[in-house]
Structures are given as C-alpha cells and as structure tokens.
Design a protein around this motif. Structure first.
Motif, mmCIF file in Angstrom:
data_model
loop_
_atom_site.group_PDB
_atom_site.id
_atom_site.type_symbol
_atom_site.label_atom_id
_atom_site.label_comp_id
_atom_site.label_asym_id
_atom_site.label_seq_id
_atom_site.Cartn_x
_atom_site.Cartn_y
_atom_site.Cartn_z
ATOM 1 N N PHE A 1 -2.263 1.100 -4.142
ATOM 2 C CA PHE A 1 -0.854 0.886 -3.675
ATOM 3 C C PHE A 1 -0.229 0.025 -4.420
ATOM 4 O O PHE A 1 -0.457 -1.134 -4.525
ATOM 5 C CB PHE A 1 -0.786 0.795 -2.365
ATOM 6 C CG PHE A 1 0.453 0.882 -1.799
ATOM 7 C CD1 PHE A 1 1.458 1.988 -1.933
ATOM 8 C CD2 PHE A 1 1.011 -0.045 -1.023
ATOM 9 C CE1 PHE A 1 2.723 1.863 -1.798
ATOM 10 C CE2 PHE A 1 2.248 -0.253 -0.533
ATOM 11 C CZ PHE A 1 3.261 0.853 -0.745
ATOM 12 N N ASN B 1 2.186 15.342 5.676
ATOM 13 C CA ASN B 1 2.349 13.935 5.618
ATOM 14 C C ASN B 1 1.435 13.128 6.271
ATOM 15 O O ASN B 1 1.034 13.283 7.321
ATOM 16 C CB ASN B 1 3.792 13.700 6.068
ATOM 17 C CG ASN B 1 5.055 14.589 5.203
ATOM 18 O OD1 ASN B 1 4.853 14.797 4.128
ATOM 19 N ND2 ASN B 1 6.003 14.913 5.915
ATOM 20 N N GLY C 1 2.964 15.284 -4.216
ATOM 21 C CA GLY C 1 1.654 14.603 -3.348
ATOM 22 C C GLY C 1 0.439 14.542 -3.945
ATOM 23 O O GLY C 1 0.652 14.712 -5.154
ATOM 24 N N LYS D 1 4.177 3.891 -5.543
ATOM 25 C CA LYS D 1 3.207 4.877 -6.030
ATOM 26 C C LYS D 1 1.811 4.369 -5.495
ATOM 27 O O LYS D 1 1.524 3.329 -5.309
ATOM 28 C CB LYS D 1 3.266 4.949 -7.391
ATOM 29 C CG LYS D 1 4.490 5.191 -8.247
ATOM 30 C CD LYS D 1 5.069 6.625 -8.085
ATOM 31 C CE LYS D 1 6.223 7.066 -8.957
ATOM 32 N NZ LYS D 1 6.541 8.468 -8.524
ATOM 33 N N VAL E 1 0.980 8.896 -7.305
ATOM 34 C CA VAL E 1 1.631 9.755 -6.233
ATOM 35 C C VAL E 1 2.734 8.830 -5.199
ATOM 36 O O VAL E 1 2.408 7.766 -5.166
ATOM 37 C CB VAL E 1 0.411 10.161 -5.024
ATOM 38 C CG1 VAL E 1 0.889 10.845 -3.764
ATOM 39 C CG2 VAL E 1 -0.555 10.859 -5.811
ATOM 40 N N ALA F 1 4.547 7.168 -2.649
ATOM 41 C CA ALA F 1 4.145 6.392 -1.325
ATOM 42 C C ALA F 1 4.991 5.440 -1.004
ATOM 43 O O ALA F 1 5.738 4.648 -1.710
ATOM 44 C CB ALA F 1 2.679 5.846 -1.513
ATOM 45 N N ARG F 2 5.276 5.064 0.327
ATOM 46 C CA ARG F 2 6.101 3.814 0.880
ATOM 47 C C ARG F 2 5.299 3.269 1.955
ATOM 48 O O ARG F 2 4.398 3.775 2.744
ATOM 49 C CB ARG F 2 7.236 4.272 1.045
ATOM 50 C CG ARG F 2 7.372 5.496 2.397
ATOM 51 C CD ARG F 2 8.857 5.833 2.529
ATOM 52 N NE ARG F 2 8.874 6.645 3.814
ATOM 53 C CZ ARG F 2 9.197 6.496 4.812
ATOM 54 N NH1 ARG F 2 9.224 5.229 5.096
ATOM 55 N NH2 ARG F 2 9.092 7.474 5.983
ATOM 56 N N LYS G 1 2.484 5.490 4.040
ATOM 57 C CA LYS G 1 2.825 6.717 4.053
ATOM 58 C C LYS G 1 2.893 7.448 2.959
ATOM 59 O O LYS G 1 3.335 6.838 1.866
ATOM 60 C CB LYS G 1 4.111 6.835 4.674
ATOM 61 C CG LYS G 1 4.088 6.386 6.187
ATOM 62 C CD LYS G 1 5.806 6.509 6.992
ATOM 63 C CE LYS G 1 5.518 5.745 8.237
ATOM 64 N NZ LYS G 1 6.925 5.959 9.006
ATOM 65 N N PHE G 2 2.442 8.783 2.737
ATOM 66 C CA PHE G 2 2.423 9.612 1.381
ATOM 67 C C PHE G 2 2.057 10.879 1.929
ATOM 68 O O PHE G 2 1.864 11.284 3.152
ATOM 69 C CB PHE G 2 1.272 9.075 0.241
ATOM 70 C CG PHE G 2 -0.170 9.201 0.802
ATOM 71 C CD1 PHE G 2 -0.914 10.238 0.472
ATOM 72 C CD2 PHE G 2 -0.711 8.108 1.689
ATOM 73 C CE1 PHE G 2 -2.361 10.049 0.775
ATOM 74 C CE2 PHE G 2 -1.897 8.045 2.046
ATOM 75 C CZ PHE G 2 -2.811 9.034 1.632
ATOM 76 N N SER G 3 2.024 12.017 0.987
ATOM 77 C CA SER G 3 1.884 13.504 1.276
ATOM 78 C C SER G 3 0.677 13.859 0.394
ATOM 79 O O SER G 3 0.176 13.503 -0.884
ATOM 80 C CB SER G 3 3.098 14.074 0.854
ATOM 81 O OG SER G 3 2.858 15.569 0.968
#
Length: 503
Positions: A203, A375, A338, A209, A303, A305-306, A330-332
C-alpha cells in the motif's frame, strides 16, 4: 482464470547439480493413471483416476494401489465398458514396523543381537505374545520385553502378512464379459486435501494505490502423492453429511463484525461450476504427500485504495481513557478502477514502505469469497495517533407530551349493558447525552467513522430515538448508527449526540 505453478513449501530440499545420481534411491513408480484432482476449500477433494487394466473373462479380483490413504470408501465408483462390480474393499492397514509386530502376535520371529564390544551376532527364535504398548516375547522358557533402549537388536520376520499393504490399495472383485485391456475410471472423494487463498499487498498511502499479489496455498495430507495430475480448485464450501448424521453445509462460527464499507458486487466473470468459482492450474502438476504448494493466480498494480479509521462504541457508556481507532484499508475488486477479479476467501497481508523504502508488514485481515465489483474494507490494526474517547455526559428520566394506552377492559352491568374502558399514562423516556472526543496526532487531516452500537440489544428498546446530533449520522441498522467525523491535522473534534430510550 488459469493458475501458474510457481513455488513449493515444506519439506523442500536443495540438491546440488553435481550430486551423484547413484546416491538417490528411486521412488516406487506410481500405479496411478491419468489423474484429475478437484480440490475444495473445506478439506475435501474429488479424485478421478483413469487406468488401463487387462481383465480376464469372468470373475477376477483387481487391485488399485496408490489411492488416497483417507479415501471415503462409500464414495468409490468404477466405470468402464463390459464389466460389473461384484465387491470392493479398501485395504488401509499399511505396512509399518508397528503393524508388522502387531500382525506377528502368536507367531515366531527371529531376534538378531549384536555384541557392542565384539560385533558378534547371535540369533534366536522368539514367540510374540503381545504388542500392546510394547512387545512381549517368549524365548525358550523365559518371558522377555523387547525394550527400546538403544541396544543393537534387530527383528527378522518370516513373511509379510497378506493383509498388510505397502501402499493404500483398493481391491475390486469384477465380472468381465470379455477378456482384454480397457480404460477404467476410478472416482472417489477424500479428505486431507484443501486450499486457501493468500494475498500480499503493498500500500502506497501518498499515491493512494495498492499492488495485490494472490497465491493459492494447497496442502496434501492424504498419505498419497498424486503424480502429474490435472488440478482444479473450487472456491466455496460444498455441503456434506457428517459421519454422525446431520447435514454440514460448511458452517463456521460467525466472524467478528466487519468494518463499514464492505459491499458485495454484481459483476460476473471467471470460470464457474454451479454456484462456485473454479481455478484450474495450467498444465499438470504433482501434489506430493505432506507438501504445501503455492501457485500464483493474481498480480495487479496501481489499484486505487485509501486508508480510513473506525471506532465502534459497544454501548452508551464511558471510556476512562482514549481508545485507538481501527486502521481500515479500502479498495475495490471491480473491473474498472479495482483489482478486476473475484477473490476467493483467504488472508490479506498488508505491507507499506518505510522511510528507507523497505517494505514492512502492518497487519492482516481475512476476507470471504468476494464477487467481482465489490468494495472491500479491511481492518489491519489499531492506529497509534488516532484516538476516540466516548463520554456519557448526562442521563435522566423525562416525561414526554405523549400518552400511551396501557390497559383496556370491558365492564358488563347487571342490565346487560357493556362498556369498554381504557387507561392511559404519559410516556417516560431516558435521555442520554453522549460526547465522543476524537483526536488526531498525525500531520494530515483524517476522517473517523464513529459508530454507536448496541442500540437494539433488547426488544423493549425498539422505540429508540436520536433527537440531536452535532454531525448528521447514518442509521446503518437497528443496532448501529455511524457518524463520519472529520478531524484536522494535529487537532480534535467533539461529536455530541442525544438519545431517547424507553429504558
């Protein structure tokens, strides 16, 4: 998607290229044929083994060695042309030193003793009387216990008992219409084999990302090696009837509540088998017994992300000290923006680079089978710099300008007149004023999801009301209300909420 063979774990030996081949003892050749193995998540595998067998005409007994040592015999089927199955037996009593001695009870063996000083060997015959937790022998007129004390004593057996097998073997009595060789398909279920997904993520908080690598971790503890097999892995828990009766649909205790932000997706994709997703391994592979094998099935970079934070207060009460908020990633896995693939259940391990650029482990979290377009919100640990302290400022009983009926009855008079009477009383409530103090010692602003749980613990609380809140909240469920609390860098925010409850 197809998987790529990559690595083996457990029992791995490195042999120099110059090592002389004559020092290696060749392994016994497997009697298996064209093997296909379908492996499920819940410690179950389906084995399909196509062997070419020469059958004489009429009734004969055929043996199929190298089946799983944990084979579920009641699931065995043997299919082919021009024969019928009369009887089948699974010989699971394997050839071991202990089994040899147990089968020798009542028989005579030869003891070879070596003199430690001279090296001279002496031999004598002995009757095995018992082998229960130790070996009791009769030598001439004497009774002796064969001790495991390091003395140089060997045992020679006259023969191997006919019901002991060097390898797990299925024997089948067959009645063939004609003589000749033909392919036979042996199919059975076996426990002792399973797989799970493991994810390694890197991360980058500043870039927002995440890089994701997915691995299938496959284990084989069936007691048998499956050589050159076509392997298919099924994501999902198939229903099974356990041996004590009753149905087992792969039930597991419910996991702890997941962070806010998990939402199932609706994107289809990938290979499916009924309601399950399947992952074939490209090419053929050998699944050795007592081996853990890892296979790469996912590798994506960049991807979006946060990171977020979450704190759940289990009940409207006080904390004497501030408590760390949970760190949430958190990501998808949507195709657009995603990971782009459905994710089998497993463990996600998260890494971040330190000031020197070295990747460091910051936490892990489990995920369920996740369809495409979902999600994901993963709890990776407790934040050092972000704290929440819930404080109950006031709790009092109040009477509202509302009335409720609490009794209704009918009165019948002597003249037959019936009158209905009801009684009313003012509603009383408990007013609770809560304050949630959220602090942030980081040099960047953060948003913390502060949730009040326990709002529907008892049936008599169903008329709970929120009459005032300093930040608009969202009623996630009857039991939980959540507020998104923005906190400035190196600052704090106070959230105040007033609840009315019947009790």
């Amino acid at each position: 998607m197809r998987l790529t063979k990559l690595a083996l774990l457990g029992g791995l030996a490195v042999i120099p290229a110059s090592a002389p081949a004559q020092n290696a003892t060749p392994a016994p050749r497997s009697a298996q044929g064209d093997v296909s193995v379908t492996i499920y998540n819940n410690n179950l595998a389906l084995v399909q083994d196509v062997r070419t067998v020469s059958l004489p005409g009429g009734r004969s007994r055929q043996e199929f060695p190298d089946v799983s040592a944990m084979i579920r015999a009641e699931t065995v089927t043997l299919s082919g042309e021009g024969f019928g199955v009369v009887e089948q037996n699974f010989d699971y009593d394997l050839l071991t030193p202990a089994a040899l001695m147990e089968k020798a009870v009542g028989q005579t063996i030869t003891l070879v003793r070596t003199n430690p000083a001279t090296g001279a060997e002496t031999r004598e015959r002995a009757l095995v009387m018992a082998a229960n937790g130790g070996v009791v022998l009769k030598i001439g007129e004497w009774i002796e216990v064969l001790r495991d004390d390091g003395l140089p004593v060997r045992v020679i057996f006259d023969a191997i008992p006919p019901n002991l097998r060097a390898r797990p073997t299925l024997s089948v009595t067959m009645d063939a219409k004609t003589t000749g060789a033909r392919p036979l398909t042996l199919t059975y279920l076996t426990p002792g084999m399973g797989w799970k997904a493991d994810y390694v993520t890197l991360f980058d908080e500043k870039a927002g990302k995440i890089d994701v690598q997915g691995w299938v971790t496959l284990t084989n503890n069936t007691g048998t090696t499956f050589t050159g097999a076509n392997v298919l892995m099924v994501a999902g828990s198939v229903g099974q009837v356990n041996q004590y009766g009753g149905y087992n649909g792969g039930y597991a205790p419910p996991p702890p509540p997941r962070p806010r932000g998990n939402r199932p997706g609706t994107e289809s994709g990938g290979q499916q088998l009924g309601d399950f997703h399947v992952y074939p391994i490209a090419g053929r592979t050998t699944i050795a017994n007592a081996q853990t094998k890892q296979v790469s099935f996912l590798d994506v970079s960049g991807v979006p992300a946060r990171k977020g934070y979450e704190y759940v207060n289990g009940w409207m009460g006080n904390q004497s000290e501030p408590v760390s908020a949970s760190s949430i990633l958190k990501f998808s896995n949507a195709r657009s923006g995603g990971v782009g693939a459905a994710l089998p259940a497993g463990t996600v391990r998260v890494y971040m680079r330190d000031s020197k650029g070295q990747a460091q482990f910051i936490g892990e979290s489990g995920i369920d089978h996740t369809p495409g377009g979902s999600n994901l919100a993963l709890r990776t640990g407790e934040a050092f710099d972000v704290k929440v302290q819930p404080v109950m400022e006031k709790r009092e009983q109040i009477t509202l300008d509302e009335w409720e009926k609490y009794a209704r009855y009918k009165i019948t008079y002597p003249d037959g007149t019936v009158k209905e009477v009801s009684a009313e009383r003012p509603k009383t409530y408990w007013r609770t004023q809560m304050r949630y103090i959220v602090t942030n010692a980081r040099d960047v602003p953060v948003t913390v999801d502060v949730a009040q749980g326990g709002l529907n613990q008892w049936w008599w609380w169903r008329d709970l009301r929120v009459v005032d809140e300093s930040i608009p909240g969202t009623q996630e469920s009857a039991d939980r209300r959540t507020w998104e609390v923005p906190v400035p860098a190196n600052g704090k925010t106070e959230l105040t909420v007033t609840f009315l409850t019947p009790w």
